[in-house]
Scaffold this motif. Structure first.
Motif, short mmCIF file in Angstrom:
data_model
loop_
_atom_site.label_atom_id
_atom_site.label_comp_id
_atom_site.label_asym_id
_atom_site.label_seq_id
_atom_site.Cartn_x
_atom_site.Cartn_y
_atom_site.Cartn_z
N ALA A 121 -31.05 26.95 96.70
CA ALA A 121 -30.70 25.92 97.85
C ALA A 121 -31.56 24.89 97.86
N CYS A 122 -32.73 24.94 97.19
CA CYS A 122 -33.69 23.64 97.07
C CYS A 122 -33.69 23.10 95.68
N ILE A 123 -32.90 23.28 94.92
CA ILE A 123 -32.71 22.79 93.64
C ILE A 123 -31.57 21.87 93.51
N LYS A 124 -31.54 20.85 93.14
CA LYS A 124 -30.36 19.90 92.99
C LYS A 124 -30.24 19.56 91.46
N VAL A 125 -29.15 19.53 90.96
CA VAL A 125 -28.91 19.10 89.55
C VAL A 125 -27.75 17.85 89.73
N ALA A 126 -28.07 16.74 89.18
CA ALA A 126 -27.25 15.54 89.19
C ALA A 126 -26.17 15.92 88.45
N PRO A 127 -24.89 15.29 88.81
CA PRO A 127 -23.44 15.76 88.12
C PRO A 127 -23.69 14.87 86.76
N LYS A 128 -23.08 15.48 85.51
CA LYS A 128 -23.07 15.03 84.40
C LYS A 128 -22.65 13.55 84.35
N GLY A 129 -23.58 12.60 83.72
CA GLY A 129 -23.19 11.23 83.32
C GLY A 129 -23.57 10.44 84.47
N ARG A 130 -24.47 11.06 85.59
CA ARG A 130 -25.20 10.38 86.66
C ARG A 130 -26.36 10.62 86.80
N PRO A 131 -27.64 9.80 86.56
CA PRO A 131 -28.97 9.87 86.66
C PRO A 131 -29.47 10.59 88.18
N ALA A 132 -30.37 11.50 88.18
CA ALA A 132 -30.82 12.36 89.46
C ALA A 132 -31.63 11.14 90.05
N ASP A 133 -32.16 10.17 89.52
CA ASP A 133 -33.11 9.22 90.39
C ASP A 133 -32.37 8.70 91.78
N PRO A 134 -31.22 7.98 91.60
CA PRO A 134 -30.63 7.42 93.02
C PRO A 134 -30.55 8.67 93.95
N LEU A 135 -30.20 9.79 93.53
CA LEU A 135 -29.90 10.95 94.54
C LEU A 135 -31.33 11.27 95.06
N LEU A 136 -32.05 11.50 94.19
CA LEU A 136 -33.62 11.94 94.80
C LEU A 136 -33.99 10.83 95.85
N LEU A 137 -33.88 9.73 95.45
CA LEU A 137 -34.73 8.57 96.12
C LEU A 137 -33.72 8.46 97.84
N ALA A 138 -32.41 8.80 97.53
CA ALA A 138 -31.46 8.89 98.82
C ALA A 138 -31.96 10.13 99.79
N GLN A 139 -32.30 11.14 98.90
CA GLN A 139 -32.74 12.41 99.77
C GLN A 139 -33.93 12.17 100.30
#
Length: 192
Positions: A121-139
């Protein structure tokens, strides 16, 4: 909290059944209902007195390269352990290719959870083709949390101006001896 309410409801139901079917006498069902009631109250009190989580977002795709620029999930696991010892609750973010970086197949949160011995529940994987950077910055922005990384996120500074604040980041390194987080060098106000 949900578990304590379920135990409370089951205890009350058992108590009601015991009193209505057997009568108000001391019986095993009545004792079990009383024990369940006490247990649920203790769980509720513990949940209310536990300090709130102090979230910290971990750039797992960056941290796994901290030791000799070689991707290792072991480095991430050591980082998690160090963060938990300092009182943080880590949320991990990885790029979709993490499984191919450390192995030969895709790894989602469940696979990473087993490898890292940390809740999925505390582990996130970015969808294929999208970098994780903006997702982790938003979170991190949503949680009001700091970020564990050695990345500077310069490409995202326009969208996420908070990356210009050096206090947002918790830097670190790794060696055969383990992970070193630069927590000890910081002033206490920076952890807030």
């Amino acid at each position: 909290m949900v578990v304590s309410f379920l135990i409370l409801l089951l205890s009350l139901a058992l108590f009601t059944w015991s009193v209505l079917s057997i009568g108000p006498i001391l019986s095993p069902a009545l004792l079990l209902a009383a024990a369940g009631f006490v247990a649920s109250l203790l769980l509720l009190i513990r949940a209310r007195t536990r300090p709130p989580s102090q979230w910290i977002v971990v750039d797992g795709s960056n941290v796994m390269f901290w030791r000799d620029d070689t991707p290792r999930l072991e480095t991430v696991r050591h980082c998690i352990e160090a963060l938990v010892l300092h009182g943080w609750t880590p949320v991990l973010w990885f790029d979709a290719n993490v499984g191919y970086e450390v192995g030969s197949h895709y790894m989602g949160p469940r696979d990473l959870s087993r490898a890292l011995r940390y809740p999925s529940a505390c582990i996130k994987v970015a969808p294929k083709g999208r970098p994780a950077d903006p997702l982790l910055l938003a979170q991190a922005e949503k949680l009001g949390a700091r970020i564990v990384t050695n990345d500077r996120y310069r490409d995202w500074a326009e969208t996420y101006p908070q990356v210009r604040d050096p206090d947002l980041f918790l830097r670190g390194s790794a060696s055969f001896a383990g992970v070193v987080l630069r927590v000890e060098d910081e002033h206490p106000r920076r952890r807030a």
